[in-house]
Design an enzyme around this catalytic site. Structure first.
Site, PDB file in Angstrom:
ATOM      1  N   HIS A 401      44.951  45.606  31.898  1.00 34.95           N
ATOM      2  CA  HIS A 401      46.282  45.015  31.894  1.00 34.95           C
ATOM      3  C   HIS A 401      47.314  45.862  32.647  1.00 34.95           C
ATOM      4  O   HIS A 401      48.449  45.426  32.870  1.00 34.95           O
ATOM      5  CB  HIS A 401      46.758  44.769  30.457  1.00 34.95           C
ATOM      6  CG  HIS A 401      47.393  43.423  30.270  1.00 34.95           C
ATOM      7  ND1 HIS A 401      48.161  42.823  31.233  1.00 34.95           N
ATOM      8  CD2 HIS A 401      47.370  42.552  29.236  1.00 34.95           C
ATOM      9  CE1 HIS A 401      48.593  41.649  30.804  1.00 34.95           C
ATOM     10  NE2 HIS A 401      48.123  41.452  29.592  1.00 34.95           N
ATOM     11  N   ASP A 405      47.385  40.725  35.336  1.00 37.45           N
ATOM     12  CA  ASP A 405      48.041  39.982  34.267  1.00 37.45           C
ATOM     13  C   ASP A 405      47.434  38.581  34.183  1.00 37.45           C
ATOM     14  O   ASP A 405      46.535  38.225  34.954  1.00 37.45           O
ATOM     15  CB  ASP A 405      49.558  39.908  34.488  1.00 37.45           C
ATOM     16  CG  ASP A 405      49.916  39.368  35.873  1.00 37.45           C
ATOM     17  OD1 ASP A 405      49.218  38.457  36.356  1.00 37.45           O
ATOM     18  OD2 ASP A 405      50.902  39.847  36.464  1.00 37.45           O
TER      19      ASP A 405
END
Length: 431
Positions: A401, A405
């Site tokens: 992350h 995304d």
């Protein structure tokens, strides 16, 4: 002065080679006899190799990650002639030399932790930054960690009692005092309770491969913030097309045509369109890799290997099928080389071969994503407002992350879905 060469030692009765996993010294460093100079991994053990001489490192003859046969030189050391007369540099030192000499203040090795030290510290929640190393150049040894853990165990009950008293007094003085007391409270090191053997239990020694897998997985989960998502794909067209040509392909090429090359082809095409998926986190930047090389998770009897199909974007479905077959054969016959495991930029995990329909894979550090292809199963689905029996598959992806995304990952998966659902003899060449 003379130059002596250190050879790869035999770290076990049947061991014929070893891999330099980490150098603990650099060219120009001075070492004493028996100082650790490298960490070496074999199929049986992960160990530190001590120096055979006292002197100065003049050359490192192997790269980290390189595998060498037993007896082949790994480094060169400049030694004094007295070394060959059985007198070590430690023994030649004058007793009048004070302990404050420069090397006593050298802490250049403090943060060079061995796998054993790193693992022990993680298991017992020990902050290695707070320890003082007793090894050469301030290096923290396993004994340093064990001593710290033992000291923590002896005082733990007293610390807990003191902390409870502090909190009681804090409650009486209000919220402001509580914040100050909490800020000043000393951290408590609580050793993790290790599993104990019971009657009938069987100890399974760790192989070098299993230990390396464990270390890499722990590092991945500790350092990478994982996120996960899944899509379902209608691969009825793929199943029908592959069934039509698989026998002809086997007779012509001598290799089986599985579903996997079709999936890899679609994944590679999507990676070319969305290069951020083919990236790695580099601390102060993100590196988008030019090469598209697929790490392929392949299970063996005792471990999971991740060999690499290099430049997968340059291969046809036939080329991918042969590459997959070749890597699987190397794993089965224990013929993988270190070079087969290097250079991967994105990992594909074929969990469907075991009947799995959903999984959450751990990212293959330092890559940014791993995609699992689950089982193809027949399910009733709605097509054009009618219920139909279709061949469906789940694609599960874990992402870093920090790098990726939901938006770009969603576009990436949607493109793979589109490519797979539109496979046909007309628009999907095998060659």
């Amino acid at each position: 002065m003379s130059i002596e060469k250190m050879a790869m030692p035999q770290l076990g009765e049947s061991v014929t080679e070893g891999t330099i996993s980490q150098w603990l010294v650099s060219v120009g460093d001075s070492v004493n006899k028996y100082d650790p100079i490298a960490e070496v991994t074999t199929d049986k053990v992960n160990a530190e190799v001590p120096s055979s001489f006292s002197g100065k490192i003049t050359e490192l003859l192997a790269e980290e990650g390189e595998t060498l046969p037993v007896g082949q030189p790994i480094c060169s050391i400049e030694v004094e002639s007295a070394e060959h007369e059985g007198v070590s540099s430690q023994e030649r030192r004058s007793p009048a030399v004070p302990v404050s000499e420069p090397e006593a203040n050298d802490t250049s090795m403090k943060k060079r932790y061995s796998p054993a030290v790193h693992r022990l510290a993680q298991e017992n929640h020990v902050d290695l930054e707070k320890l003082t190393g007793s090894g050469r150049s301030g290096r923290i040894t396993r004994k340093d960690v064990e001593k710290f853990i033992a000291a923590g165990s002896e005082t733990i009950s007293g610390k807990v009692s003191e902390k409870r008293d502090d909190l009681t007094r804090t409650e009486q003085t209000g919220a402001a005092s509580f914040s100050e007391a909490a800020r000043q409270a000393a951290p408590i090191q609580i050793p993790v309770q290790r599993a104990q053997n019971e009657a009938g239990d069987v100890d399974v020694p760790l192989t070098g491969v299993r230990r390396a897998i464990a270390n890499n997985m722990v590092r991945s989960k500790h350092e990478i913030p994982h996120a996960w998502t899944m899509i379902e794909v209608d691969v009825t067209n793929l199943v029908n097309y592959r069934n039509q040509i698989k026998n002809t392909f086997l007779k012509k090429e001598g290799h089986k045509l599985t579903y996997l090359p079709f999936f890899i082809k679609a994944i590679v095409a999507a990676l070319k369109e969305y290069p951020r998926m083919n990236s790695t986190w580099a601390g102060d930047k993100i590196i988008e890799k030019k090469a598209v090389s697929i790490s392929l998770a392949v299970a063996a009897e005792d471990a999971l290997y991740v060999p690499v199909i290099r430049n997968a974007d340059e291969k046809s479905i036939k080329g991918l099928a042969i590459a997959v077959d070749d890597l699987a054969s190397k794993v089965r016959n224990n013929r993988l080389s270190p070079d087969d495991m290097r250079g991967g930029t994105f990992t594909v995990n074929n969990t469907g071969s075991f009947g799995s329909i959903q999984s959450q894979p751990i990212i293959n550090y330092p890559q940014a994503a791993i995609l699992s292809i689950e089982s193809i199963v027949k399910r009733p689905v709605v097509v054009n407002n009618m219920i139909a029996i279709r061949d469906m598959v789940n694609l599960c992806i874990s992402i870093d992350h920090r790098v990726l995304d939901g938006l770009i990952t969603g576009h990436f998966l949607a493109r793979i879905k589109e490519l797979l659902e539109n496979i046909s003899a007309e628009n999907t060449p095998i060659y």
